[in-house]
Structures are given as C-alpha cells and as structure tokens.
Design a protein around this motif. Structure first.
Motif, PDB file in Angstrom:
ATOM      1  N   GLU A  15       8.142  10.097   1.831  1.00 57.65           N
ATOM      2  CA  GLU A  15       7.109   9.869   2.819  1.00 57.65           C
ATOM      3  C   GLU A  15       7.944  10.144   4.114  1.00 57.65           C
ATOM      4  N   ARG A  16       9.260   9.519   4.028  1.00 56.94           N
ATOM      5  CA  ARG A  16       9.823   9.256   5.258  1.00 56.94           C
ATOM      6  C   ARG A  16      10.362  10.747   5.592  1.00 56.94           C
ATOM      7  N   GLU A  60       8.865  13.848   4.967  1.00 56.90           N
ATOM      8  CA  GLU A  60       7.582  14.523   5.045  1.00 56.90           C
ATOM      9  C   GLU A  60       7.582  14.303   6.833  1.00 56.90           C
ATOM     10  N   GLN A  61       7.750  12.794   7.157  1.00 57.36           N
ATOM     11  CA  GLN A  61       7.504  12.787   8.598  1.00 57.36           C
ATOM     12  C   GLN A  61       8.515  13.243   9.436  1.00 57.36           C
ATOM     13  N   GLN A  62       9.496  13.365   8.622  1.00 51.56           N
ATOM     14  CA  GLN A  62      10.941  14.065   9.655  1.00 51.56           C
ATOM     15  C   GLN A  62      10.662  15.628   9.722  1.00 51.56           C
ATOM     16  N   GLY A  63       9.549  16.262   9.091  1.00 48.10           N
ATOM     17  CA  GLY A  63       9.540  17.664   9.114  1.00 48.10           C
ATOM     18  C   GLY A  63      10.183  18.254   7.879  1.00 48.10           C
ATOM     19  N   LYS A 119      -2.575   1.825   3.954  1.00 48.50           N
ATOM     20  CA  LYS A 119      -2.020   3.055   4.286  1.00 48.50           C
ATOM     21  C   LYS A 119      -1.531   3.763   2.823  1.00 48.50           C
ATOM     22  N   GLN A 147       6.051  17.856  -0.259  1.00 54.37           N
ATOM     23  CA  GLN A 147       4.516  17.603   0.007  1.00 54.37           C
ATOM     24  C   GLN A 147       3.984  17.706  -1.591  1.00 54.37           C
TER      25      GLN A 147
END
Length: 209
Positions: free
Chosen positions: A20-21, A23-26, A104, A66
C-alpha cells in the motif's frame, strides 16, 4: 482448500501494508527481494508465502503492486466490508471504537455494548453510542454483524462468546486474558506478551543468548 500456516497469513497482512505504501508512492512493480528487505525476512520466504495462492510474479519484472494488492485483499477477505461489534466499553473497548483507521481496511464498527448501566447511552463517536447488552442478539441479527471484539473482564468472556456464537458472529478478536471454548475462529490479543517477547530479545542481545 489446503491449510495455510497462520504465520504466512500474518505476513500477508504485513506485505499488504508495505505494498500500500509503495502504491501511494507511485511504484508499479516490486521484486520479492525488495519486499523481503522491507519486512526483514528472506526473499525465499516471500515467494513461498505467495506460492500458496498462485503465481503472481514475472521473472525479471517481479510483482505488479496493484495486482498483488488486489490478490492479497481477496485472500485476506478484506475485499468486502465486515461489520464489527465491540463487547465491553472499558478503556480498551472505547479506544478500539474510536480507532477509525481500521475502516480503511473494510472493518466497520457498528455497535459497542456493556452491562454497566452508567455507561449505557454514552456517546463514543458521532455515530456510536454504548448499548445495553440485553439488546445484543437483536442488534446482531438486524445489522448482520459478523465480527466481534471481546474487551470484557476474563470472567465474562466465555458467556459472552456463547451468546455471540449463537447470534451468528463468525469470528472473534479477544482482548480478555482467557482461552475461549467455541467453534468459530478466535484471535487473541495480549499486549503483555509483546512486551515480554521484546524484553527477552533485549536480554538475549545483552547476554548473547
């Protein structure tokens, strides 16, 4: 369905947090080696854990973040929303009720119950009020709750468990210092165990055990 070791399931939850982390960083892809480094285990363990559920990686590319997140979400069962009730409105119960971070991850706290008449009716959050234990079974049936958190004293935990199981609860998180007798899955949370484990590691390091 083959039996999956519990440590593997717990590591999947940790992998999920790391992914998740990323993915949030791209980030789009990750290797088993890098994921293992983030968790501080061997990359062979990552590959073994994931192999229980299929082949998610591609040689030379690794895992699509993803896609792997979606797969782990299904494996852990958090692709759907789980309705949660809390039994026991003491310090632990109220703290969990206010911990909205779990929403969440698709865990929705819909009710909190206690036998103490002085607590019944107290507002915990904008949408949570402490309810009387006498209404527990009716509430579970009407709202289709599936998960329960037991944060009662030890002497009350077993009788509460029996009521929850009969009412249709499918799994329990137990903070009470007792082993429950029931036919549904239970996860036990004893914070003192983590402290003792940590202190053992500190002492072992000091004396090179």
């Amino acid at each position: 369905m083959k039996k999956i070791p519990k440590p593997t399931v717990r590591r999947l939850a940790i992998y999920y947090r790391c992914l998740e982390r990323l993915e949030q960083q791209g980030e789009e892809n990750i290797s088993s080696k890098l994921l293992a480094q983030m968790v501080h285990i061997k990359d062979s363990q990552v590959r073994k854990d994931l192999s229980y559920f299929g082949n998610f990686g591609r040689r030379g590319i690794g895992y699509n973040i993803q896609k792997l997140l979606n797969e782990i979400r299904k494996i852990l069962g958090i692709h759907k929303k789980w309705k949660v009730v809390i039994i026991g409105a003491g310090n632990i119960g109220q703290a969990i009720a206010r911990f909205r971070q779990i929403e969440k991850h698709n865990f929705q706290i819909i009710g909190i119950f206690d036998t103490d008449k002085r607590k019944v009716g107290k507002q915990i959050t904008h949408d949570l009020v402490i309810s009387d234990m006498n209404s527990l079974e009716e509430f579970i049936a009407q709202n289709q709750a599936e998960i329960a958190v037991i944060a009662t004293p030890a002497e009350a935990a077993q009788s509460v468990t029996q009521r929850l199981e009969k009412a249709g609860i499918r799994g329990i998180i137990c903070f009470a210092p007792v082993t429950l007798d029931c036919n549904i899955p239970v996860e036990y949370v004893d914070i003192t165990v983590f402290f003792k484990t940590l202190v053992h590691s500190v002492v072992s390091q000091e004396y090179n055990i």
